[in-house]
Design a protein around this motif. Structure first.
Motif, mmCIF file in Angstrom:
data_model
loop_
_atom_site.group_PDB
_atom_site.id
_atom_site.type_symbol
_atom_site.label_atom_id
_atom_site.label_comp_id
_atom_site.label_asym_id
_atom_site.label_seq_id
_atom_site.Cartn_x
_atom_site.Cartn_y
_atom_site.Cartn_z
ATOM 1 N N MET A 269 0.830 -1.214 0.000
ATOM 2 C CA MET A 269 0.000 0.000 0.000
ATOM 3 C C MET A 269 0.863 1.262 0.000
ATOM 4 N N SER A 270 2.005 1.181 0.665
ATOM 5 C CA SER A 270 2.891 2.349 0.686
ATOM 6 C C SER A 270 3.421 2.643 -0.717
ATOM 7 N N GLN A 271 3.738 1.602 -1.487
ATOM 8 C CA GLN A 271 4.190 1.802 -2.862
ATOM 9 C C GLN A 271 3.066 2.381 -3.729
ATOM 10 N N SER A 272 1.858 1.920 -3.468
ATOM 11 C CA SER A 272 0.710 2.452 -4.196
ATOM 12 C C SER A 272 0.525 3.939 -3.874
ATOM 13 N N LYS A 273 0.733 4.291 -2.608
ATOM 14 C CA LYS A 273 0.597 5.687 -2.188
ATOM 15 C C LYS A 273 1.647 6.563 -2.861
ATOM 16 N N ARG A 274 2.877 6.046 -2.981
ATOM 17 C CA ARG A 274 3.941 6.811 -3.641
ATOM 18 C C ARG A 274 3.603 7.065 -5.115
ATOM 19 N N ARG A 275 3.020 6.032 -5.728
ATOM 20 C CA ARG A 275 2.608 6.208 -7.127
ATOM 21 C C ARG A 275 1.533 7.301 -7.244
ATOM 22 N N LEU A 276 0.600 7.271 -6.322
ATOM 23 C CA LEU A 276 -0.458 8.294 -6.329
ATOM 24 C C LEU A 276 0.125 9.696 -6.154
ATOM 25 N N THR A 277 1.098 9.802 -5.274
ATOM 26 C CA THR A 277 1.733 11.108 -5.040
ATOM 27 C C THR A 277 2.397 11.610 -6.317
ATOM 28 N N LEU B 90 -10.086 1.667 -2.321
ATOM 29 C CA LEU B 90 -10.862 0.433 -2.189
ATOM 30 C C LEU B 90 -10.031 -0.651 -1.507
ATOM 31 N N PHE B 91 -8.773 -0.741 -1.875
ATOM 32 C CA PHE B 91 -7.876 -1.719 -1.251
ATOM 33 C C PHE B 91 -7.472 -1.282 0.154
ATOM 34 N N ASN B 92 -7.305 0.007 0.313
ATOM 35 C CA ASN B 92 -6.872 0.520 1.614
ATOM 36 C C ASN B 92 -7.940 0.292 2.676
ATOM 37 N N GLU B 93 -9.199 0.364 2.276
ATOM 38 C CA GLU B 93 -10.302 0.244 3.220
ATOM 39 C C GLU B 93 -10.815 -1.196 3.348
ATOM 40 N N ASN B 94 -10.332 -2.084 2.485
ATOM 41 C CA ASN B 94 -10.792 -3.476 2.530
ATOM 42 C C ASN B 94 -9.578 -4.393 2.530
ATOM 43 N N GLN B 95 -9.157 -4.784 3.705
ATOM 44 C CA GLN B 95 -7.926 -5.569 3.848
ATOM 45 C C GLN B 95 -8.081 -7.019 3.392
ATOM 46 N N THR B 96 -9.296 -7.428 3.039
ATOM 47 C CA THR B 96 -9.498 -8.798 2.548
ATOM 48 C C THR B 96 -9.107 -8.929 1.079
ATOM 49 N N LEU B 97 -8.935 -7.782 0.404
ATOM 50 C CA LEU B 97 -8.547 -7.820 -1.008
ATOM 51 C C LEU B 97 -7.075 -8.187 -1.141
ATOM 52 N N ASP B 98 -6.762 -8.776 -2.269
ATOM 53 C CA ASP B 98 -5.386 -9.194 -2.552
ATOM 54 C C ASP B 98 -4.594 -8.001 -3.064
ATOM 55 N N TYR B 99 -3.627 -7.551 -2.274
ATOM 56 C CA TYR B 99 -2.829 -6.396 -2.658
ATOM 57 C C TYR B 99 -2.018 -6.651 -3.932
ATOM 58 N N ASN B 100 -1.756 -7.918 -4.225
ATOM 59 C CA ASN B 100 -1.017 -8.221 -5.444
ATOM 60 C C ASN B 100 -1.784 -7.787 -6.694
ATOM 61 N N MET C 239 -14.197 -4.062 -9.420
ATOM 62 C CA MET C 239 -14.072 -5.163 -8.459
ATOM 63 C C MET C 239 -13.880 -6.523 -9.130
ATOM 64 N N SER C 240 -14.354 -6.671 -10.348
ATOM 65 C CA SER C 240 -14.314 -8.012 -10.930
ATOM 66 C C SER C 240 -13.416 -8.157 -12.153
ATOM 67 N N LYS C 241 -13.138 -7.065 -12.878
ATOM 68 C CA LYS C 241 -12.420 -7.201 -14.137
ATOM 69 C C LYS C 241 -11.075 -6.489 -14.186
ATOM 70 N N ILE C 242 -10.900 -5.497 -13.382
ATOM 71 C CA ILE C 242 -9.700 -4.690 -13.514
ATOM 72 C C ILE C 242 -8.424 -5.488 -13.322
ATOM 73 N N PHE C 243 -8.529 -6.576 -12.612
ATOM 74 C CA PHE C 243 -7.339 -7.366 -12.300
ATOM 75 C C PHE C 243 -7.111 -8.500 -13.298
ATOM 76 N N ASP C 244 -7.971 -8.591 -14.323
ATOM 77 C CA ASP C 244 -7.823 -9.629 -15.328
ATOM 78 C C ASP C 244 -7.249 -9.060 -16.634
ATOM 79 N N VAL C 245 -6.624 -7.925 -16.540
ATOM 80 C CA VAL C 245 -6.082 -7.287 -17.737
ATOM 81 C C VAL C 245 -4.874 -8.060 -18.224
ATOM 82 N N ASN C 246 -4.902 -8.485 -19.483
ATOM 83 C CA ASN C 246 -3.761 -9.187 -20.068
ATOM 84 C C ASN C 246 -2.697 -8.187 -20.500
#
Length: 307
Positions: free
Chosen positions: A1-9, A36-46, A284-291
């Motif tokens: 999440m910290s790396q994601s935050k740096r990217r956002l910055t 969405l990931f920051n507030e839902n720790q059940t999601l896969d950060y990968n 929630m369902s497709k963004i992570f299936d990008v080839n």
């Protein structure tokens, strides 16, 4: 999440730099995904990392390249502005403020000269020293006398003249000067190559006359010719240069600011495709299936960003 935050910055800094509506919209959409990931720790950060690798990193790389080029271009413009400012400062330090004072003094000296000329003519003598009035154009013509004008408007007509030493004065002019006790005011000077002209106004009248320095003649100028001339007070050509440089700097700053924010048409189209692609999927369902082959930014990185 910290790396994601740096990217956002980094993405936010780029959005602030370009002030582009699509980049700002992309940043907001990316921030939503991050939260969405920051507030839902059940999601896969990968999966968030995969999204950034395939989308955000490529966008940041492209915008960083464009930003660097624009900053280099701006640096060249800033350097030109700084050089212009140094010239402006140097000219302002040398600016001659004595012209306005000397112009008024010269009017009085020329008035006295004309009075003595009339006296010499009536008493049939030649006592005048023309250097008493010729000093002014020698001192100021090169820097102050106007160079853009219709010289024909200042040329003498075929009229009767009085001859005095090597000089001529129109007879009608001398009579008008006598009526006004020879009081005149220097209006402005004109210069073209070696020819110099001085325009004077007769006191308490609308009449003007020309002192043609090269031809050694003084004669009235008619209203029509006078109206076609610029009769404003002379301005130092150094002041003209200063004003030109200041206007140039204003144009450079305005152009630099515009070019800093502008993007080529190709980049604009890719950004719109990027945003459209980002907004068209179910986060929630497709963004992570990008080839890998669907990453539209790979082509974007190969664009000719010099345009």
């Amino acid at each position: 999440m910290s790396q994601s935050k740096r990217r956002l910055t980094r993405l936010k800094l780029l959005a602030n730099f370009f002030e582009n509506v699509d980049i700002i919209a992309i940043y907001i959409k990316t921030d939503i995904i991050h939260n969405l990931f920051n507030e839902n720790q059940t999601l896969d950060y990968n999966k968030l990392e995969l999204f950034h690798l395939q989308y955000t990193d490529s966008l940041i790389e492209l915008l960083t390249k464009i930003k660097k080029k624009k900053e280099n271009d701006s640096l060249a413009v800033i350097n030109e502005i700084n050089i212009n400012n140094r010239y402006i400062e140097a000219f302002e330090e040398k600016k001659n403020d004595s012209f306005e004072t000397d112009r008024k003094i010269y009017s009085g000296i020329f008035s006295e000269h004309l009075k003595n000329l009339y006296k010499d003519l009536t008493e049939d003598r030649a006592m005048l020293n023309w250097n008493d009035v010729l000093y002014f154009h020698k001192k100021y013509a090169a820097e102050f006398y106007r160079t853009e004008f219709d010289e024909e408007k200042l040329k003498p007509n075929s009229v009767p003249f009085y001859q005095y030493q090597d000089y001529c004065i129109e007879r009608k002019l001398l009579g008008k000067l006598n009526i006004q006790n020879f009081k005149v005011r220097f209006v402005c000077g004109y210069r073209v190559e070696r020819d110099e002209y001085e325009l004077f106004k007769i006191f308490q009248s609308d009449e003007h006359f020309v002192f043609n320095v090269e031809e050694k003649k003084m004669y009235l100028i008619d209203d029509e010719d006078l109206e076609s001339l610029n009769t404003n007070e002379n301005e130092s050509n150094q002041i003209s240069i200063i004003n030109q440089l200041k206007r140039k700097n204003e144009d450079l700053e305005e152009t630099m600011e515009f070019k800093k924010k502008s993007l080529s048409e190709d980049v604009e189209l890719v950004l719109k495709d990027y945003l459209r692609n980002l907004e068209s999927i179910d986060i929630m369902s497709k963004i992570f299936d990008v080839n890998e082959e669907t990453n539209i930014l790979r082509a974007m990185l190969n664009l000719n960003i010099n345009n």
